[in-house]
Design a protein around this motif. Structure first.
Motif, PDB file in Angstrom:
ATOM      1  N   HIS A  88       0.977  -1.241  -0.060  1.00 42.37           N
ATOM      2  CA  HIS A  88       0.033  -0.015  -0.062  1.00 42.37           C
ATOM      3  C   HIS A  88       0.710   1.315  -0.022  1.00 42.37           C
ATOM      4  CE1 HIS A  88      -3.578  -2.054   0.903  1.00 42.37           C
ATOM      5  NE2 HIS A  88      -2.784  -3.111   1.572  1.00 42.37           N
ATOM      6  N   THR A  89       0.550   2.284  -0.841  1.00 42.89           N
ATOM      7  CA  THR A  89       1.256   3.561  -0.672  1.00 42.89           C
ATOM      8  C   THR A  89       1.054   4.219   0.432  1.00 42.89           C
ATOM      9  OG1 THR A  89      -0.348   4.908  -2.046  1.00 42.89           O
ATOM     10  CG2 THR A  89       1.209   3.556  -3.450  1.00 42.89           C
ATOM     11  N   GLU A  90       1.939   5.235   0.721  1.00 44.55           N
ATOM     12  CA  GLU A  90       1.832   6.169   1.713  1.00 44.55           C
ATOM     13  C   GLU A  90       0.447   6.825   1.655  1.00 44.55           C
ATOM     14  OE1 GLU A  90       3.992   9.801   3.660  1.00 44.55           O
ATOM     15  OE2 GLU A  90       5.334   8.446   2.609  1.00 44.55           O
ATOM     16  N   LYS A  91       0.100   7.374   0.432  1.00 41.44           N
ATOM     17  CA  LYS A  91      -1.060   8.111  -0.008  1.00 41.44           C
ATOM     18  C   LYS A  91      -2.285   7.129   0.227  1.00 41.44           C
ATOM     19  CE  LYS A  91      -1.229  11.447  -3.110  1.00 41.44           C
ATOM     20  NZ  LYS A  91      -0.788  12.706  -3.295  1.00 41.44           N
ATOM     21  N   GLU A  92      -2.276   6.083   0.032  1.00 36.35           N
ATOM     22  CA  GLU A  92      -3.463   5.137   0.272  1.00 36.35           C
ATOM     23  C   GLU A  92      -3.670   5.033   1.674  1.00 36.35           C
ATOM     24  OE1 GLU A  92      -3.223   2.381  -3.753  1.00 36.35           O
ATOM     25  OE2 GLU A  92      -2.038   1.732  -1.982  1.00 36.35           O
ATOM     26  N   ILE A  93      -2.656   4.763   2.605  1.00 35.37           N
ATOM     27  CA  ILE A  93      -2.681   4.340   3.672  1.00 35.37           C
ATOM     28  C   ILE A  93      -3.233   5.881   4.495  1.00 35.37           C
ATOM     29  CG2 ILE A  93      -1.461   4.103   6.077  1.00 35.37           C
ATOM     30  CD1 ILE A  93       0.294   2.113   3.942  1.00 35.37           C
ATOM     31  N   ALA A 106       1.255   7.038   8.268  1.00 29.89           N
ATOM     32  CA  ALA A 106       1.025   6.552   7.174  1.00 29.89           C
ATOM     33  C   ALA A 106       2.453   6.169   6.543  1.00 29.89           C
ATOM     34  CB  ALA A 106       0.532   7.463   6.322  1.00 29.89           C
ATOM     35  N   GLN A 107       3.425   7.006   6.871  1.00 38.14           N
ATOM     36  CA  GLN A 107       4.779   6.882   6.332  1.00 38.14           C
ATOM     37  C   GLN A 107       5.415   5.547   6.772  1.00 38.14           C
ATOM     38  OE1 GLN A 107       7.619   9.734   7.188  1.00 38.14           O
ATOM     39  NE2 GLN A 107       9.010   9.163   5.657  1.00 38.14           N
ATOM     40  N   PHE A 108       5.224   5.232   8.371  1.00 38.68           N
ATOM     41  CA  PHE A 108       5.703   4.172   9.083  1.00 38.68           C
ATOM     42  C   PHE A 108       4.923   2.882   8.355  1.00 38.68           C
ATOM     43  CE2 PHE A 108       4.456   1.334  12.360  1.00 38.68           C
ATOM     44  CZ  PHE A 108       5.690   0.892  12.565  1.00 38.68           C
ATOM     45  N   LEU A 109       3.683   2.850   8.203  1.00 36.13           N
ATOM     46  CA  LEU A 109       2.760   1.760   7.885  1.00 36.13           C
ATOM     47  C   LEU A 109       3.060   1.414   6.502  1.00 36.13           C
ATOM     48  CD1 LEU A 109      -0.439   2.732   9.396  1.00 36.13           C
ATOM     49  CD2 LEU A 109       1.081   0.926  10.117  1.00 36.13           C
ATOM     50  N   ALA A 110       3.573   2.371   5.604  1.00 35.06           N
ATOM     51  CA  ALA A 110       3.855   2.222   4.167  1.00 35.06           C
ATOM     52  C   ALA A 110       5.083   1.255   4.152  1.00 35.06           C
ATOM     53  CB  ALA A 110       3.855   3.200   3.281  1.00 35.06           C
TER      54      ALA A 110
END
Length: 84
Positions: free
Chosen positions: A3-8, A73-77
């Protein structure tokens, strides 16, 4: 699944908006989650929702370690990169 950072960030924005009962566009990705008025219970519920959507284990403490939507979001990506 990757998943992209933007999607997350979009998933996060919607989850936070649902918890706060506001429109997603009203949630500022740069504001720390705790400043938005979310309780620890709500943050735990959001973590569980994201875990299901993203297919990766998310510790509720990640919300404290990465306090804004953007940071989280960055971390999860980066986590979804390592989990096919």
């Amino acid at each position: 699944m990757r998943h992209t950072e933007k999607e997350i960030e979009k998933l996060l924005r919607h989850a936070v908006a649902d918890a706060l009962k506001v429109r997603p566009e009203e949630v500022d990705a740069a504001v720390p989650l705790f400043h938005l008025g979310l309780s620890s219970v709500e943050l735990t519920q959001i973590a569980a929702r994201l875990q299901k959507s993203l297919g990766v284990r998310i510790r509720p403490s990640a919300m404290w370690d990465h306090p804004s939507l953007s940071a989280l979001a960055q971390f999860l990506a980066s986590r979804t990169d390592s989990h096919p």
